[in-house]
Design a protein around this motif. Structure first.
Motif, PDB file in Angstrom:
ATOM      1  N   GLN A 173     -37.319   7.010 -11.959  1.00 51.61           N
ATOM      2  CA  GLN A 173     -37.435   6.128 -13.128  1.00 51.61           C
ATOM      3  C   GLN A 173     -36.751   6.753 -14.338  1.00 51.61           C
ATOM      4  O   GLN A 173     -36.065   6.070 -15.081  1.00 51.61           O
ATOM      5  N   ASN A 174     -36.919   8.042 -14.527  1.00 49.00           N
ATOM      6  CA  ASN A 174     -36.292   8.707 -15.674  1.00 49.00           C
ATOM      7  C   ASN A 174     -34.770   8.644 -15.576  1.00 49.00           C
ATOM      8  O   ASN A 174     -34.091   8.425 -16.584  1.00 49.00           O
ATOM      9  N   LYS A 175     -34.212   8.820 -14.387  1.00 43.50           N
ATOM     10  CA  LYS A 175     -32.753   8.707 -14.216  1.00 43.50           C
ATOM     11  C   LYS A 175     -32.274   7.307 -14.587  1.00 43.50           C
ATOM     12  O   LYS A 175     -31.246   7.143 -15.255  1.00 43.50           O
ATOM     13  N   ILE A 176     -33.022   6.304 -14.144  1.00 42.23           N
ATOM     14  CA  ILE A 176     -32.673   4.909 -14.440  1.00 42.23           C
ATOM     15  C   ILE A 176     -32.735   4.672 -15.949  1.00 42.23           C
ATOM     16  O   ILE A 176     -31.824   4.083 -16.541  1.00 42.23           O
ATOM     17  N   THR A 177     -33.794   5.146 -16.557  1.00 39.61           N
ATOM     18  CA  THR A 177     -33.980   4.962 -18.000  1.00 39.61           C
ATOM     19  C   THR A 177     -32.861   5.616 -18.791  1.00 39.61           C
ATOM     20  O   THR A 177     -32.324   5.027 -19.737  1.00 39.61           O
TER      21      THR A 177
ATOM     22  N   PHE B   6     -32.944   5.651  -8.103  1.00 38.47           N
ATOM     23  CA  PHE B   6     -31.727   5.481  -8.895  1.00 38.47           C
ATOM     24  C   PHE B   6     -30.667   4.969  -7.928  1.00 38.47           C
ATOM     25  O   PHE B   6     -30.126   5.732  -7.125  1.00 38.47           O
ATOM     26  N   ALA B   7     -30.396   3.687  -7.975  1.00 31.47           N
ATOM     27  CA  ALA B   7     -29.596   3.027  -6.952  1.00 31.47           C
ATOM     28  C   ALA B   7     -28.103   2.977  -7.255  1.00 31.47           C
ATOM     29  O   ALA B   7     -27.322   2.622  -6.378  1.00 31.47           O
ATOM     30  N   THR B   8     -27.705   3.344  -8.444  1.00 28.86           N
ATOM     31  CA  THR B   8     -26.304   3.235  -8.830  1.00 28.86           C
ATOM     32  C   THR B   8     -25.417   3.972  -7.831  1.00 28.86           C
ATOM     33  O   THR B   8     -25.610   5.159  -7.572  1.00 28.86           O
ATOM     34  N   GLY B   9     -24.471   3.241  -7.248  1.00 31.45           N
ATOM     35  CA  GLY B   9     -23.509   3.825  -6.327  1.00 31.45           C
ATOM     36  C   GLY B   9     -24.001   4.004  -4.898  1.00 31.45           C
ATOM     37  O   GLY B   9     -23.271   4.525  -4.063  1.00 31.45           O
TER      38      GLY B   9
ATOM     39  N   LEU C 161     -31.171  -9.138  -1.095  1.00 35.42           N
ATOM     40  CA  LEU C 161     -30.585  -7.876  -0.644  1.00 35.42           C
ATOM     41  C   LEU C 161     -29.166  -8.083  -0.139  1.00 35.42           C
ATOM     42  O   LEU C 161     -28.274  -7.278  -0.415  1.00 35.42           O
ATOM     43  N   LYS C 162     -28.921  -9.155   0.603  1.00 36.39           N
ATOM     44  CA  LYS C 162     -27.567  -9.447   1.081  1.00 36.39           C
ATOM     45  C   LYS C 162     -26.625  -9.610  -0.101  1.00 36.39           C
ATOM     46  O   LYS C 162     -25.512  -9.098  -0.097  1.00 36.39           O
ATOM     47  N   GLU C 163     -27.075 -10.324  -1.128  1.00 40.13           N
ATOM     48  CA  GLU C 163     -26.254 -10.530  -2.315  1.00 40.13           C
ATOM     49  C   GLU C 163     -25.988  -9.202  -3.017  1.00 40.13           C
ATOM     50  O   GLU C 163     -24.864  -8.911  -3.413  1.00 40.13           O
ATOM     51  N   LYS C 164     -27.014  -8.373  -3.148  1.00 38.61           N
ATOM     52  CA  LYS C 164     -26.880  -7.098  -3.850  1.00 38.61           C
ATOM     53  C   LYS C 164     -25.850  -6.195  -3.180  1.00 38.61           C
ATOM     54  O   LYS C 164     -25.092  -5.503  -3.844  1.00 38.61           O
ATOM     55  N   TYR C 165     -25.849  -6.161  -1.859  1.00 40.84           N
ATOM     56  CA  TYR C 165     -24.995  -5.228  -1.135  1.00 40.84           C
ATOM     57  C   TYR C 165     -23.755  -5.872  -0.527  1.00 40.84           C
ATOM     58  O   TYR C 165     -23.029  -5.229   0.208  1.00 40.84           O
ATOM     59  N   ARG C 166     -23.467  -7.121  -0.862  1.00 42.98           N
ATOM     60  CA  ARG C 166     -22.312  -7.806  -0.311  1.00 42.98           C
ATOM     61  C   ARG C 166     -21.016  -7.060  -0.605  1.00 42.98           C
ATOM     62  O   ARG C 166     -20.167  -6.903   0.259  1.00 42.98           O
TER      63      ARG C 166
ATOM     64  N   SER D 119     -25.236   2.659  -1.166  1.00 42.39           N
ATOM     65  CA  SER D 119     -25.129   1.521  -0.245  1.00 42.39           C
ATOM     66  C   SER D 119     -26.519   1.141   0.261  1.00 42.39           C
ATOM     67  O   SER D 119     -27.499   1.894   0.076  1.00 42.39           O
ATOM     68  N   ALA D 120     -26.592   0.008   0.942  1.00 38.25           N
ATOM     69  CA  ALA D 120     -27.857  -0.420   1.536  1.00 38.25           C
ATOM     70  C   ALA D 120     -28.347   0.625   2.539  1.00 38.25           C
ATOM     71  O   ALA D 120     -29.540   0.940   2.585  1.00 38.25           O
ATOM     72  N   GLN D 121     -27.448   1.193   3.325  1.00 37.25           N
ATOM     73  CA  GLN D 121     -27.844   2.201   4.315  1.00 37.25           C
ATOM     74  C   GLN D 121     -28.377   3.456   3.626  1.00 37.25           C
ATOM     75  O   GLN D 121     -29.381   4.028   4.061  1.00 37.25           O
ATOM     76  N   GLN D 122     -27.737   3.877   2.562  1.00 41.31           N
ATOM     77  CA  GLN D 122     -28.224   5.047   1.824  1.00 41.31           C
ATOM     78  C   GLN D 122     -29.610   4.779   1.231  1.00 41.31           C
ATOM     79  O   GLN D 122     -30.483   5.652   1.253  1.00 41.31           O
ATOM     80  N   MET D 123     -29.798   3.563   0.722  1.00 42.23           N
ATOM     81  CA  MET D 123     -31.106   3.201   0.170  1.00 42.23           C
ATOM     82  C   MET D 123     -32.161   3.218   1.268  1.00 42.23           C
ATOM     83  O   MET D 123     -33.264   3.729   1.073  1.00 42.23           O
ATOM     84  N   LEU D 124     -31.828   2.687   2.423  1.00 38.51           N
ATOM     85  CA  LEU D 124     -32.759   2.678   3.546  1.00 38.51           C
ATOM     86  C   LEU D 124     -33.092   4.106   3.973  1.00 38.51           C
ATOM     87  O   LEU D 124     -34.262   4.432   4.206  1.00 38.51           O
ATOM     88  N   ASP D 125     -32.086   4.949   4.059  1.00 42.51           N
ATOM     89  CA  ASP D 125     -32.317   6.346   4.444  1.00 42.51           C
ATOM     90  C   ASP D 125     -33.257   7.042   3.465  1.00 42.51           C
ATOM     91  O   ASP D 125     -34.162   7.777   3.878  1.00 42.51           O
ATOM     92  N   LEU D 126     -33.058   6.804   2.176  1.00 44.43           N
ATOM     93  CA  LEU D 126     -33.935   7.393   1.160  1.00 44.43           C
ATOM     94  C   LEU D 126     -35.360   6.858   1.274  1.00 44.43           C
ATOM     95  O   LEU D 126     -36.332   7.621   1.184  1.00 44.43           O
ATOM     96  N   LEU D 127     -35.466   5.567   1.483  1.00 41.84           N
ATOM     97  CA  LEU D 127     -36.778   4.941   1.629  1.00 41.84           C
ATOM     98  C   LEU D 127     -37.523   5.529   2.830  1.00 41.84           C
ATOM     99  O   LEU D 127     -38.691   5.916   2.726  1.00 41.84           O
TER     100      LEU D 127
END
Length: 173
Positions: A158-162, A126-129, A79-84, A131-139
């Protein structure tokens, strides 16, 4: 690997299916989509993809098969690498933000495990764009949901990702 739509249309069915499974690991979706070739343009392909995904959703096993194609976000180091790069792009960030970012990443890792424990499948978004904080908020917003609601949410994500993966595969993104 990028292909033109014309090249994709001319692949053998097994090769086309294999290629589609790199975009979404639902065999039912990929098989259904291949059966509708040739596609006239990317919009036609995406419409058929949406329809095939809609059909695939009628069976929870198809959804879980698609979700299994994603890595679980649960390792703090990954996760640190992903959001660095996120912290590098925030010019207004202050020196103490690194500690906060570590806290967000740890909370995201824990939240992902809690989500998996509750629903039996990984958190799909759909994680494109984001941040880690936005992902956490959604989760955190989605974890109180019941199983049926969350299965539908994950299927929509999943459909958006696909769709994005298909566009990238065929050079349209």
């Amino acid at each position: 690997m990028k292909l033109s739509l014309q090249q994709f249309n001319h692949l053998a069915p097994a090769d086309a299916t294999s290629l589609l499974l790199t975009c979404c690991t639902s065999t039912a979706w990929a098989t259904e989509l291949v059966s509708h070739r040739p596609f006239t343009d990317i919009d036609n392909l995406l419409t058929h993809s949406d329809n095939a995904w809609q059909q695939a959703q009628s069976n929870e096993a198809n959804l879980l098969e698609a979700f299994d194609g994603h890595p679980q976000i649960g390792n703090v180091d990954s996760l640190k690498e992903k959001y660095r790069d996120t912290q590098d792009s925030a010019a207004h960030e202050q020196s103490g933000a690194n500690d906060a970012e570590d806290e967000v990443i740890a909370a995201l890792a824990q939240g992902n495990q809690d989500y998996l424990d509750k629903f039996g499948f990984i958190f799909i978004v759909f994680a494109t764009g984001k941040s880690a904080q936005q992902m956490l908020d959604l989760l955190l917003a989605r974890i109180p949901n019941n199983h049926a609601t969350e299965l539908a949410n994950a299927a929509a994500e999943q459909n958006k990702i696909t769709r994005l993966r298909l566009q990238k595969l065929l050079g349209a993104a």
